[in-house]
Design a protein around this motif. Structure first.
Motif, PDB file in Angstrom:
ATOM      1  N   MET A 127      18.802 -32.583   2.233  1.00  0.00           N
ATOM      2  CA  MET A 127      18.866 -33.569   3.322  1.00  0.00           C
ATOM      3  C   MET A 127      20.246 -33.550   3.982  1.00  0.00           C
ATOM      4  O   MET A 127      20.363 -33.718   5.190  1.00  0.00           O
ATOM      5  CB  MET A 127      18.548 -34.974   2.805  1.00  0.00           C
ATOM      6  CG  MET A 127      17.094 -35.201   2.437  1.00  0.00           C
ATOM      7  SD  MET A 127      15.969 -35.194   3.838  1.00  0.00           S
ATOM      8  CE  MET A 127      16.326 -36.789   4.552  1.00  0.00           C
ATOM      9  N   GLN A 128      21.295 -33.323   3.195  1.00  0.00           N
ATOM     10  CA  GLN A 128      22.652 -33.287   3.736  1.00  0.00           C
ATOM     11  C   GLN A 128      22.869 -32.067   4.631  1.00  0.00           C
ATOM     12  O   GLN A 128      23.767 -32.067   5.468  1.00  0.00           O
ATOM     13  CB  GLN A 128      23.680 -33.293   2.601  1.00  0.00           C
ATOM     14  CG  GLN A 128      23.745 -34.617   1.889  1.00  0.00           C
ATOM     15  CD  GLN A 128      24.631 -34.574   0.651  1.00  0.00           C
ATOM     16  OE1 GLN A 128      25.179 -33.540   0.305  1.00  0.00           O
ATOM     17  NE2 GLN A 128      24.756 -35.717   0.003  1.00  0.00           N
ATOM     18  N   PRO A 132      22.641 -35.276  10.792  1.00  0.00           N
ATOM     19  CA  PRO A 132      22.502 -36.664  10.331  1.00  0.00           C
ATOM     20  C   PRO A 132      21.347 -37.433  10.990  1.00  0.00           C
ATOM     21  O   PRO A 132      20.604 -38.127  10.306  1.00  0.00           O
ATOM     22  CB  PRO A 132      23.859 -37.291  10.668  1.00  0.00           C
ATOM     23  CG  PRO A 132      24.808 -36.145  10.662  1.00  0.00           C
ATOM     24  CD  PRO A 132      24.031 -34.961  11.168  1.00  0.00           C
ATOM     25  N   ASP A 133      21.180 -37.307  12.322  1.00  0.00           N
ATOM     26  CA  ASP A 133      20.081 -38.016  12.988  1.00  0.00           C
ATOM     27  C   ASP A 133      18.724 -37.523  12.508  1.00  0.00           C
ATOM     28  O   ASP A 133      17.784 -38.284  12.364  1.00  0.00           O
ATOM     29  CB  ASP A 133      20.166 -37.870  14.503  1.00  0.00           C
ATOM     30  CG  ASP A 133      21.181 -38.811  15.128  1.00  0.00           C
ATOM     31  OD1 ASP A 133      21.684 -39.703  14.407  1.00  0.00           O
ATOM     32  OD2 ASP A 133      21.457 -38.661  16.332  1.00  0.00           O
ATOM     33  N   TRP A 134      18.615 -36.216  12.260  1.00  0.00           N
ATOM     34  CA  TRP A 134      17.347 -35.651  11.818  1.00  0.00           C
ATOM     35  C   TRP A 134      17.024 -36.126  10.417  1.00  0.00           C
ATOM     36  O   TRP A 134      15.888 -36.473  10.113  1.00  0.00           O
ATOM     37  CB  TRP A 134      17.389 -34.142  11.874  1.00  0.00           C
ATOM     38  CG  TRP A 134      17.469 -33.571  13.266  1.00  0.00           C
ATOM     39  CD1 TRP A 134      18.018 -34.166  14.375  1.00  0.00           C
ATOM     40  CD2 TRP A 134      16.989 -32.316  13.686  1.00  0.00           C
ATOM     41  NE1 TRP A 134      17.913 -33.336  15.445  1.00  0.00           N
ATOM     42  CE2 TRP A 134      17.285 -32.181  15.058  1.00  0.00           C
ATOM     43  CE3 TRP A 134      16.354 -31.278  13.038  1.00  0.00           C
ATOM     44  CZ2 TRP A 134      16.940 -31.054  15.793  1.00  0.00           C
ATOM     45  CZ3 TRP A 134      16.018 -30.157  13.768  1.00  0.00           C
ATOM     46  CH2 TRP A 134      16.309 -30.044  15.133  1.00  0.00           C
ATOM     47  N   ALA A 135      18.023 -36.118   9.550  1.00  0.00           N
ATOM     48  CA  ALA A 135      17.815 -36.587   8.176  1.00  0.00           C
ATOM     49  C   ALA A 135      17.403 -38.056   8.193  1.00  0.00           C
ATOM     50  O   ALA A 135      16.499 -38.467   7.463  1.00  0.00           O
ATOM     51  CB  ALA A 135      19.088 -36.397   7.352  1.00  0.00           C
ATOM     52  N   THR A 164       8.533 -32.620  17.167  1.00  0.00           N
ATOM     53  CA  THR A 164       9.157 -31.320  16.943  1.00  0.00           C
ATOM     54  C   THR A 164      10.343 -31.452  15.996  1.00  0.00           C
ATOM     55  O   THR A 164      10.519 -30.647  15.075  1.00  0.00           O
ATOM     56  CB  THR A 164       9.611 -30.708  18.283  1.00  0.00           C
ATOM     57  OG1 THR A 164       8.466 -30.574  19.125  1.00  0.00           O
ATOM     58  CG2 THR A 164      10.274 -29.359  18.079  1.00  0.00           C
ATOM     59  N   ARG A 165      11.147 -32.490  16.196  1.00  0.00           N
ATOM     60  CA  ARG A 165      12.323 -32.721  15.350  1.00  0.00           C
ATOM     61  C   ARG A 165      11.906 -32.895  13.887  1.00  0.00           C
ATOM     62  O   ARG A 165      12.496 -32.296  12.994  1.00  0.00           O
ATOM     63  CB  ARG A 165      13.056 -33.966  15.843  1.00  0.00           C
ATOM     64  CG  ARG A 165      14.282 -34.294  15.044  1.00  0.00           C
ATOM     65  CD  ARG A 165      14.975 -35.514  15.569  1.00  0.00           C
ATOM     66  NE  ARG A 165      15.641 -35.209  16.834  1.00  0.00           N
ATOM     67  CZ  ARG A 165      16.398 -36.069  17.491  1.00  0.00           C
ATOM     68  NH1 ARG A 165      16.566 -37.289  17.033  1.00  0.00           N
ATOM     69  NH2 ARG A 165      16.985 -35.728  18.613  1.00  0.00           N
ATOM     70  N   LEU A 166      10.875 -33.698  13.653  1.00  0.00           N
ATOM     71  CA  LEU A 166      10.419 -33.916  12.277  1.00  0.00           C
ATOM     72  C   LEU A 166       9.833 -32.646  11.687  1.00  0.00           C
ATOM     73  O   LEU A 166      10.100 -32.307  10.526  1.00  0.00           O
ATOM     74  CB  LEU A 166       9.394 -35.051  12.222  1.00  0.00           C
ATOM     75  CG  LEU A 166       9.961 -36.456  12.382  1.00  0.00           C
ATOM     76  CD1 LEU A 166       8.834 -37.476  12.447  1.00  0.00           C
ATOM     77  CD2 LEU A 166      10.918 -36.800  11.256  1.00  0.00           C
ATOM     78  N   ARG A 167       9.029 -31.934  12.471  1.00  0.00           N
ATOM     79  CA  ARG A 167       8.419 -30.708  11.978  1.00  0.00           C
ATOM     80  C   ARG A 167       9.493 -29.688  11.596  1.00  0.00           C
ATOM     81  O   ARG A 167       9.462 -29.094  10.511  1.00  0.00           O
ATOM     82  CB  ARG A 167       7.464 -30.120  13.021  1.00  0.00           C
ATOM     83  CG  ARG A 167       6.606 -28.987  12.472  1.00  0.00           C
ATOM     84  CD  ARG A 167       5.596 -28.503  13.513  1.00  0.00           C
ATOM     85  NE  ARG A 167       5.935 -27.162  13.939  1.00  0.00           N
ATOM     86  CZ  ARG A 167       6.705 -26.812  14.956  1.00  0.00           C
ATOM     87  NH1 ARG A 167       7.216 -27.712  15.732  1.00  0.00           N
ATOM     88  NH2 ARG A 167       6.952 -25.564  15.232  1.00  0.00           N
ATOM     89  N   ARG A 168      10.479 -29.498  12.450  1.00  0.00           N
ATOM     90  CA  ARG A 168      11.551 -28.540  12.165  1.00  0.00           C
ATOM     91  C   ARG A 168      12.375 -28.986  10.962  1.00  0.00           C
ATOM     92  O   ARG A 168      12.802 -28.164  10.153  1.00  0.00           O
ATOM     93  CB  ARG A 168      12.438 -28.367  13.386  1.00  0.00           C
ATOM     94  CG  ARG A 168      11.760 -27.573  14.478  1.00  0.00           C
ATOM     95  CD  ARG A 168      12.650 -27.402  15.673  1.00  0.00           C
ATOM     96  NE  ARG A 168      11.963 -26.647  16.720  1.00  0.00           N
ATOM     97  CZ  ARG A 168      12.398 -26.541  17.954  1.00  0.00           C
ATOM     98  NH1 ARG A 168      13.532 -27.139  18.320  1.00  0.00           N
ATOM     99  NH2 ARG A 168      11.726 -25.847  18.833  1.00  0.00           N
ATOM    100  N   SER A 169      12.611 -30.277  10.849  1.00  0.00           N
ATOM    101  CA  SER A 169      13.371 -30.799   9.715  1.00  0.00           C
ATOM    102  C   SER A 169      12.638 -30.540   8.410  1.00  0.00           C
ATOM    103  O   SER A 169      13.237 -30.145   7.408  1.00  0.00           O
ATOM    104  CB  SER A 169      13.631 -32.299   9.877  1.00  0.00           C
ATOM    105  OG  SER A 169      14.438 -32.540  10.999  1.00  0.00           O
ATOM    106  N   LEU A 170      11.331 -30.765   8.408  1.00  0.00           N
ATOM    107  CA  LEU A 170      10.547 -30.523   7.199  1.00  0.00           C
ATOM    108  C   LEU A 170      10.517 -29.041   6.834  1.00  0.00           C
ATOM    109  O   LEU A 170      10.554 -28.680   5.656  1.00  0.00           O
ATOM    110  CB  LEU A 170       9.130 -31.074   7.354  1.00  0.00           C
ATOM    111  CG  LEU A 170       9.034 -32.597   7.424  1.00  0.00           C
ATOM    112  CD1 LEU A 170       7.595 -33.025   7.676  1.00  0.00           C
ATOM    113  CD2 LEU A 170       9.565 -33.236   6.152  1.00  0.00           C
ATOM    114  N   ILE A 171      10.478 -28.182   7.844  1.00  0.00           N
ATOM    115  CA  ILE A 171      10.510 -26.739   7.587  1.00  0.00           C
ATOM    116  C   ILE A 171      11.846 -26.366   6.947  1.00  0.00           C
ATOM    117  O   ILE A 171      11.896 -25.616   5.966  1.00  0.00           O
ATOM    118  CB  ILE A 171      10.270 -25.942   8.892  1.00  0.00           C
ATOM    119  CG1 ILE A 171       8.805 -26.099   9.330  1.00  0.00           C
ATOM    120  CG2 ILE A 171      10.632 -24.468   8.708  1.00  0.00           C
ATOM    121  CD1 ILE A 171       8.506 -25.570  10.721  1.00  0.00           C
TER     122      ILE A 171
END
Length: 179
Positions: A127-128, A132-135, A164-171
């Motif tokens: 997560m780090q 920061p906004d995406w986490a 898109t932001r959440l999907r990319r973050s999860l990837i």
């Protein structure tokens, strides 16, 4: 837990063994019901959720693997996720998901505790590595239970940008955890 090993019962259920399903229900339903009740807060809702959960267990027993996961942990995850999904569908304004998020099992073994702490550190580390906004958005979505619309409003971005932001973050999280 007394009685037959839950992992064996789940394996038998994957072969459509109804007697194993009955035994699993007898052994696991009190704990799974407690999880449902704690999240949903209403006995009737928890009873309905528990019925749905055992249908899912029957359907998904073949997907269970013993690669370090405890059978009760697998069952509890199904119960927790289903109950949170039901809670999100209702989304009452008077109920905060923070009130029901802590579902720690007081009966964990030291090995399970150590494994969970290790996994928690791995997730924190990954997560780090996110912006920061995406986490923060990932936590808001998957811990707080906020919808895409709520997140888009909160972060002042278009709905599709948030998706898109959440999907990319999860990837990125998945890649980090698999490394």
């Amino acid at each position: 837990m007394a009685g037959e090993d839950l992992g064996v019962l789940i394996s038998r259920i994957s072969m459509r063994d109804r007697s194993a399903f009955e035994l699993l229900y007898e052994q696991a339903s009190p704990k799974l019901f407690a999880i449902c009740l704690r999240i949903l807060g209403e006995r009737g809702e928890a009873e309905d959720a528990l019925q749905d959960i055992f249908v899912r267990i029957w359907q998904r027993a073949g997907t269970f693997s013993t690669d370090g996961r405890s059978p009760m942990g697998w069952l509890a995850t199904i119960a927790r996720n289903h109950s949170i999904d039901r809670l999100r569908q209702k989304k009452p304004a008077t109920r905060d998901i923070d009130d029901v998020y802590d579902l720690a099992d007081g009966a964990r073994t030291p090995e399970e505790d150590a494994h969970l702490k290790s996994e928690g550190r791995r997730i924190d580390h990954c997560m780090q590595r996110l912006e920061p906004d995406w986490a923060s958005a990932v936590k808001d979505a998957y811990v707080q239970g906020l919808s895409y619309n709520e997140l888009a409003e909160q972060y002042r971005v278009p709905l599709n940008t948030m998706r898109t932001r959440l999907r990319r973050s999860l990837i990125k999280l998945k890649e980090c955890l698999e490394a």
